[in-house]
Design a protein around this motif. Structure first.
Motif, mmCIF file in Angstrom:
data_model
loop_
_atom_site.group_PDB
_atom_site.id
_atom_site.type_symbol
_atom_site.label_atom_id
_atom_site.label_comp_id
_atom_site.label_asym_id
_atom_site.label_seq_id
_atom_site.Cartn_x
_atom_site.Cartn_y
_atom_site.Cartn_z
ATOM 1 N N GLU A 1 2.860 1.656 -3.361
ATOM 2 C CA GLU A 1 1.391 1.838 -4.657
ATOM 3 C C GLU A 1 1.686 3.436 -4.472
ATOM 4 O O GLU A 1 1.378 4.511 -5.294
ATOM 5 C CB GLU A 1 0.475 1.469 -4.270
ATOM 6 C CG GLU A 1 0.273 0.510 -4.465
ATOM 7 C CD GLU A 1 -0.699 -0.693 -4.552
ATOM 8 O OE1 GLU A 1 -1.577 -0.549 -3.719
ATOM 9 O OE2 GLU A 1 -1.063 -2.304 -5.561
ATOM 10 N N GLU A 2 1.147 4.024 -2.556
ATOM 11 C CA GLU A 2 0.702 5.962 -2.569
ATOM 12 C C GLU A 2 2.568 6.842 -3.267
ATOM 13 O O GLU A 2 1.632 7.536 -3.810
ATOM 14 C CB GLU A 2 0.659 5.783 -1.350
ATOM 15 C CG GLU A 2 -0.368 5.294 -0.736
ATOM 16 C CD GLU A 2 -0.637 5.405 1.086
ATOM 17 O OE1 GLU A 2 -0.154 5.524 1.535
ATOM 18 O OE2 GLU A 2 -1.563 4.734 0.953
ATOM 19 N N GLU A 3 3.263 5.475 -2.585
ATOM 20 C CA GLU A 3 4.503 6.866 -3.208
ATOM 21 C C GLU A 3 4.413 6.147 -4.465
ATOM 22 O O GLU A 3 4.753 7.896 -5.363
ATOM 23 C CB GLU A 3 5.646 5.876 -2.406
ATOM 24 C CG GLU A 3 5.640 6.177 -1.476
ATOM 25 C CD GLU A 3 7.148 5.127 -0.685
ATOM 26 O OE1 GLU A 3 8.012 4.972 -1.385
ATOM 27 O OE2 GLU A 3 7.398 5.264 0.908
ATOM 28 N N GLU B 1 2.109 6.400 -6.985
ATOM 29 C CA GLU B 1 1.041 7.909 -7.603
ATOM 30 C C GLU B 1 1.431 9.398 -6.767
ATOM 31 O O GLU B 1 1.514 9.815 -7.789
ATOM 32 C CB GLU B 1 -0.089 7.333 -6.605
ATOM 33 C CG GLU B 1 -1.118 6.211 -7.021
ATOM 34 C CD GLU B 1 -1.733 6.166 -5.995
ATOM 35 O OE1 GLU B 1 -2.886 6.790 -5.191
ATOM 36 O OE2 GLU B 1 -2.913 5.018 -5.638
ATOM 37 N N ALA B 2 2.035 9.663 -5.679
ATOM 38 C CA ALA B 2 2.466 10.701 -5.486
ATOM 39 C C ALA B 2 3.983 11.363 -6.936
ATOM 40 O O ALA B 2 3.744 12.479 -6.888
ATOM 41 C CB ALA B 2 3.513 10.694 -4.044
ATOM 42 N N ARG C 1 0.984 -0.957 0.298
ATOM 43 C CA ARG C 1 -0.579 0.145 0.282
ATOM 44 C C ARG C 1 0.635 1.542 -0.522
ATOM 45 O O ARG C 1 0.907 2.422 -0.631
ATOM 46 C CB ARG C 1 -1.227 0.059 0.718
ATOM 47 C CG ARG C 1 -2.145 1.009 1.176
ATOM 48 C CD ARG C 1 -2.141 0.991 2.915
ATOM 49 N NE ARG C 1 -1.679 1.549 4.144
ATOM 50 C CZ ARG C 1 -0.880 2.573 4.280
ATOM 51 N NH1 ARG C 1 -1.232 2.934 3.912
ATOM 52 N NH2 ARG C 1 -0.489 1.517 5.098
ATOM 53 N N ARG C 2 1.954 1.507 0.762
ATOM 54 C CA ARG C 2 2.897 2.418 0.766
ATOM 55 C C ARG C 2 3.730 2.507 -0.465
ATOM 56 O O ARG C 2 3.434 3.363 -0.377
ATOM 57 C CB ARG C 2 4.275 2.364 1.866
ATOM 58 C CG ARG C 2 4.883 3.523 2.373
ATOM 59 C CD ARG C 2 5.660 3.300 3.100
ATOM 60 N NE ARG C 2 6.604 1.797 3.291
ATOM 61 C CZ ARG C 2 7.307 1.693 2.414
ATOM 62 N NH1 ARG C 2 8.234 2.529 1.764
ATOM 63 N NH2 ARG C 2 8.280 0.385 1.825
#
Length: 142
Positions: free
Chosen positions: A101-103, A105-106, A98-99
């Protein structure tokens, strides 16, 4: 010990049928290797094998031994989501994925903003050059 069905087919038929069954058992890579060797040693043999592969649809068929890139990705994704049997590790893995994927996307959003800023700077430079040229044109005409 009973022989596999492919080996049973190899014991019957002429040499061509046995060779075809042997190559089919090894997959598309074996066919391609034989074709390349045919081109190297005597090009008409390689050409004949290429024609046979295309005609018999062996070259472009999707068999169990060959997977497309998307199906390979889907299989790998499913493998990554399997439970390891250890709840703590599975939780850690889910949090890490999850982390990441967030990185990702950012980072993709950052790259998009960077592209937009570069495009705006190039456009502003173009407009300034255009204004300068049109300003020079009006002074020459006057």
């Amino acid at each position: 010990m009973t022989p596999s069905p492919a080996y049973a087919d190899m014991s019957r038929g002429n040499w061509f049928t046995r060779t075809e069954a042997w190559l089919d058992e090894r997959g598309k890579g074996a066919w391609i290797a034989v074709m390349v060797l045919g081109f190297i040693f005597f090009w008409p043999v390689g050409l004949a094998l290429l024609a046979y592969l295309i005609w018999s649809k062996r070259m472009f068929s999707r068999t169990g031994t060959s997977m497309s890139c998307t199906s390979r990705r889907a299989r790998d994704a499913m493998r990554g989501m399997r439970s390891s049997g250890n709840a703590a590790f599975d939780s850690y893995k889910a949090d890490t994925l999850r982390r990441l994927e967030e990185e990702q996307e950012a980072f993709e959003a950052y790259l998009q903003r960077l592209r937009e800023a570069k495009d705006k700077a190039e456009f502003d430079q173009f407009m300034a050059d255009r204004a300068k040229r049109s300003g020079d044109d009006t002074t020459v005409d006057a």
